[in-house]
Design an enzyme around this catalytic site. Sequence first.
Site, mmCIF file in Angstrom:
data_model
loop_
_atom_site.group_PDB
_atom_site.id
_atom_site.type_symbol
_atom_site.label_atom_id
_atom_site.label_comp_id
_atom_site.label_asym_id
_atom_site.label_seq_id
_atom_site.Cartn_x
_atom_site.Cartn_y
_atom_site.Cartn_z
ATOM 1 N N GLY A 25 0.593 -1.536 0.466
ATOM 2 C CA GLY A 25 0.119 0.049 -0.166
ATOM 3 C C GLY A 25 1.050 1.212 0.080
ATOM 4 O O GLY A 25 0.069 2.460 0.411
ATOM 5 N N SER A 26 1.759 0.825 -0.389
ATOM 6 C CA SER A 26 3.135 2.184 -0.253
ATOM 7 C C SER A 26 2.535 3.767 -1.149
ATOM 8 O O SER A 26 2.432 4.943 -1.166
ATOM 9 C CB SER A 26 4.742 1.654 -0.005
ATOM 10 O OG SER A 26 4.744 1.674 -1.863
ATOM 11 N N ASN A 27 1.893 2.919 -2.594
ATOM 12 C CA ASN A 27 1.361 3.911 -3.611
ATOM 13 C C ASN A 27 0.314 4.377 -2.649
ATOM 14 O O ASN A 27 0.060 5.971 -2.884
ATOM 15 C CB ASN A 27 1.290 3.172 -4.825
ATOM 16 C CG ASN A 27 2.369 3.019 -5.790
ATOM 17 O OD1 ASN A 27 2.728 3.824 -6.619
ATOM 18 N ND2 ASN A 27 2.641 2.198 -5.901
ATOM 19 N N MET A 104 -3.376 -7.177 -7.541
ATOM 20 C CA MET A 104 -2.864 -8.487 -8.233
ATOM 21 C C MET A 104 -3.526 -9.541 -8.436
ATOM 22 O O MET A 104 -3.585 -10.503 -8.028
ATOM 23 C CB MET A 104 -1.813 -9.385 -7.030
ATOM 24 C CG MET A 104 -0.556 -8.093 -6.542
ATOM 25 S SD MET A 104 0.172 -7.429 -8.347
ATOM 26 C CE MET A 104 1.403 -8.647 -8.917
ATOM 27 N N ARG A 105 -4.578 -9.097 -8.400
ATOM 28 C CA ARG A 105 -5.997 -10.149 -9.211
ATOM 29 C C ARG A 105 -6.373 -9.372 -10.638
ATOM 30 O O ARG A 105 -6.254 -7.771 -11.325
ATOM 31 C CB ARG A 105 -7.115 -9.513 -8.585
ATOM 32 C CG ARG A 105 -7.007 -10.771 -7.088
ATOM 33 C CD ARG A 105 -8.440 -10.302 -6.651
ATOM 34 N NE ARG A 105 -9.988 -10.463 -7.178
ATOM 35 C CZ ARG A 105 -10.006 -12.279 -7.624
ATOM 36 N NH1 ARG A 105 -9.335 -13.318 -6.313
ATOM 37 N NH2 ARG A 105 -11.374 -12.144 -7.708
ATOM 38 N N ASN A 121 -3.690 1.954 -13.969
ATOM 39 C CA ASN A 121 -2.912 0.545 -13.216
ATOM 40 C C ASN A 121 -1.399 0.828 -13.285
ATOM 41 O O ASN A 121 -1.333 2.013 -14.447
ATOM 42 C CB ASN A 121 -2.912 -0.684 -13.883
ATOM 43 C CG ASN A 121 -2.026 -1.415 -12.949
ATOM 44 O OD1 ASN A 121 -1.882 -1.934 -11.509
ATOM 45 N ND2 ASN A 121 -1.126 -2.831 -14.070
ATOM 46 N N HIS A 123 2.171 -0.429 -13.313
ATOM 47 C CA HIS A 123 3.040 -1.581 -13.164
ATOM 48 C C HIS A 123 5.074 -1.256 -13.518
ATOM 49 O O HIS A 123 4.746 -0.453 -13.620
ATOM 50 C CB HIS A 123 2.668 -1.880 -15.030
ATOM 51 C CG HIS A 123 3.604 -3.506 -15.388
ATOM 52 N ND1 HIS A 123 2.760 -5.029 -14.497
ATOM 53 C CD2 HIS A 123 4.752 -3.618 -15.856
ATOM 54 C CE1 HIS A 123 3.515 -5.780 -15.251
ATOM 55 N NE2 HIS A 123 4.318 -5.172 -15.836
#
Length: 214
Positions: A25-27, A104-105, A121, A123
């Site tokens: 959760g750092s973003n 991650m889904r 997203n 990446h």
Amino acid sequence: MNHQLHNHSHSHLNKRIAVLASGKGSNLEVILQAMQQGSCDAQVSLVICNKADANALQIARAYQVPQVVYLNPKDYADRAAYDQACAALIQQEDCAWVVLAGYMRILSSTFIQTFPQQIINIHPSLLPSFVGAHAVADALAYGVQITGCTVHLVTEDLDSGPILAQTAVPVLSTDDHDTLHQRIQNAEYQLYVQVIQRLVSTPFHVQEKHVIWD
Ligand code: GAR
């Protein structure tokens, strides 16, 4: 449905975003900090996690995000049902944007079609290189000397939607997975906040693979 010409003039005034996360959760934290400091005027209204022990849940609660929800995939018959529950929450909270931050889904097509050109997203590679869940390890194993991070619109092709922004990060001969990922993450933090700020303030349209800011 004309995806090519779909534009967001109707929704660009809505700055409410939902963040989907699975891990550290750092973003998410950097986005919440930027909001708090006034350098980003998005409003994180909802955080959804698919992992009970995701640190992202603690962060969301610490920053007093109005709705923080853990949805256990095992409580749903299949991916479509799970994603339907996520979509219902996002619509209830009237979010205009869905921000994936270490989610991650794989998302179902129905979910993606429910929010056309509204899902982004981040990446940890320079797409189209190293799609998938192991981008940092794959870049190291390949021996590339430059990698980075990419923010893109989410379409039904995994990690292949139109690119919103990228930052290059050099790979050092001394790097291992952790040092390289950390350097990529530092680039991610700056890039994601910038893109989100632009998204909530500037309409855009998409032509083929290109995002054009209006
Ligand atoms: C980030 O580096 C993000 O790019 C990556 O997971 C990390 C999440 O970190 N995402 C993917 O690999 C998506 N396939 P965070 O939970 O600290 O934000």
